[in-house]
Write a protein that holds these residues in place. Sequence first.
Motif, short mmCIF file in Angstrom:
data_model
loop_
_atom_site.label_atom_id
_atom_site.label_comp_id
_atom_site.label_asym_id
_atom_site.label_seq_id
_atom_site.Cartn_x
_atom_site.Cartn_y
_atom_site.Cartn_z
N ARG A 115 -6.84 -1.14 5.69
CA ARG A 115 -7.46 -0.52 4.70
C ARG A 115 -7.68 -1.78 4.01
O ARG A 115 -8.76 -1.95 3.34
CB ARG A 115 -6.35 0.28 4.03
N GLN A 116 -7.00 -2.86 4.18
CA GLN A 116 -7.15 -4.58 4.33
C GLN A 116 -8.52 -4.66 4.15
O GLN A 116 -9.59 -5.80 3.86
CB GLN A 116 -6.25 -5.37 4.53
N GLU A 159 -11.07 -3.64 1.86
CA GLU A 159 -10.81 -4.35 0.85
C GLU A 159 -12.22 -5.60 1.35
O GLU A 159 -12.20 -5.62 -0.02
CB GLU A 159 -9.44 -4.35 0.38
N VAL A 198 -12.36 3.69 -3.74
CA VAL A 198 -13.82 2.06 -3.75
C VAL A 198 -15.83 2.72 -4.06
O VAL A 198 -15.30 4.19 -4.60
CB VAL A 198 -13.83 1.50 -1.93
N TYR A 207 0.65 -1.40 -0.35
CA TYR A 207 0.02 0.24 0.14
C TYR A 207 1.06 0.87 0.38
O TYR A 207 1.68 1.26 0.76
CB TYR A 207 -0.76 -0.07 1.33
N GLY A 241 -8.66 -8.31 -6.23
CA GLY A 241 -9.91 -7.78 -5.30
C GLY A 241 -10.21 -7.41 -6.47
O GLY A 241 -12.02 -6.91 -5.98
#
Length: 349
Positions: free
Chosen positions: A118-119, A122, A66, A50, A263
Amino acid sequence: MDVMSPQLMWVGTRCYRVNHVSEQRYQTQDDNKPYIEEDLYEEDDRELDYDIEMKEGGKLQTSFHVPSTFFAMIIGSKGTARRRLEAETKTQIIVPKQGTEGDIVVKGTSRKAVAACRQRIELIVLGARTKQQFTHFLSVPLNSSEIKTNYSRFREKVLTELPSLFQLDESLFQRVDKLHLTLCTMSLMDNEDRSHAAQLLQECRETIIEPILADFGAVEIRVRGLEYMNDDPHAVDVLYANVESEALQQIADQMMEYFVANGLMQRKHDRVKLHVTLMNSLFRDSGDGSSGGESDGKRGTRVTFDATAILREFGHYNFGTQKVSEIHLSQRYSTACDGFYEATGMVKI
């Protein structure tokens, strides 16, 4: 201790992992020093994936796209999901206001905390993505004259030579110009998603396709034999043809893994099922004179059809061979000027 094969201990009907504690850790600890909780989010190599920036005041921050469709899942009812995530990761999450577009921003004092938050966001987005109807798919157009001719003959024979056994409508068949292999499907919710997927497809050319071409020289497929979805051949939703190609199988499997890792889709199977949809109950005539399903963007009525006679007469039908020259990122429910699906991206092979 081997973390991949930890020691296990059973207590009654429950199984526990045995964590070995280092005695040296406690022997060297100064009892006079105040207790300091271990930072579970201390820096390690994982956050290198990241882009995390240092801001004024020593704050660390990462921002990422997003689709606005998923903002509500991140915030939760009355903000409960966001507050819980902020508390668990010791971060601050900034989501654009309702009705606006923009990046999600995560701020914190620890690089690992920011990366962990953040993970988790996601993962929330990925889970929400899988609940959406797919909008795009990676496809291989079947445009060789041999396959198109043999498919047309197959369709004509089914419609004219088996009328006494059961009644079928021509609208159940895939259009000749839209014959294709589906490698994988995904839900792309906005222009940023579509641009990202098209870029990933281009990256697959160098990292996946070219090395496999070096081993095989070319990608040739053979389409033959019929199979069906559902368990009962008397009530079939989808009838499809099998595709044989070791080179394309390797390409498809590795491309699926690449898109999963980035993702845009979730793995559903270990390997891609190479197939060509020939008949689909969703293609059935909608009743207003136009074909429904994939062809026109209208959802047809899911009414199964009896495929027993087709399987008996054409179960080993040979549709022919073709060299694969392109892989498309195709838009569902669309039609290009050549009759195939509109391409959001494409790579040449």
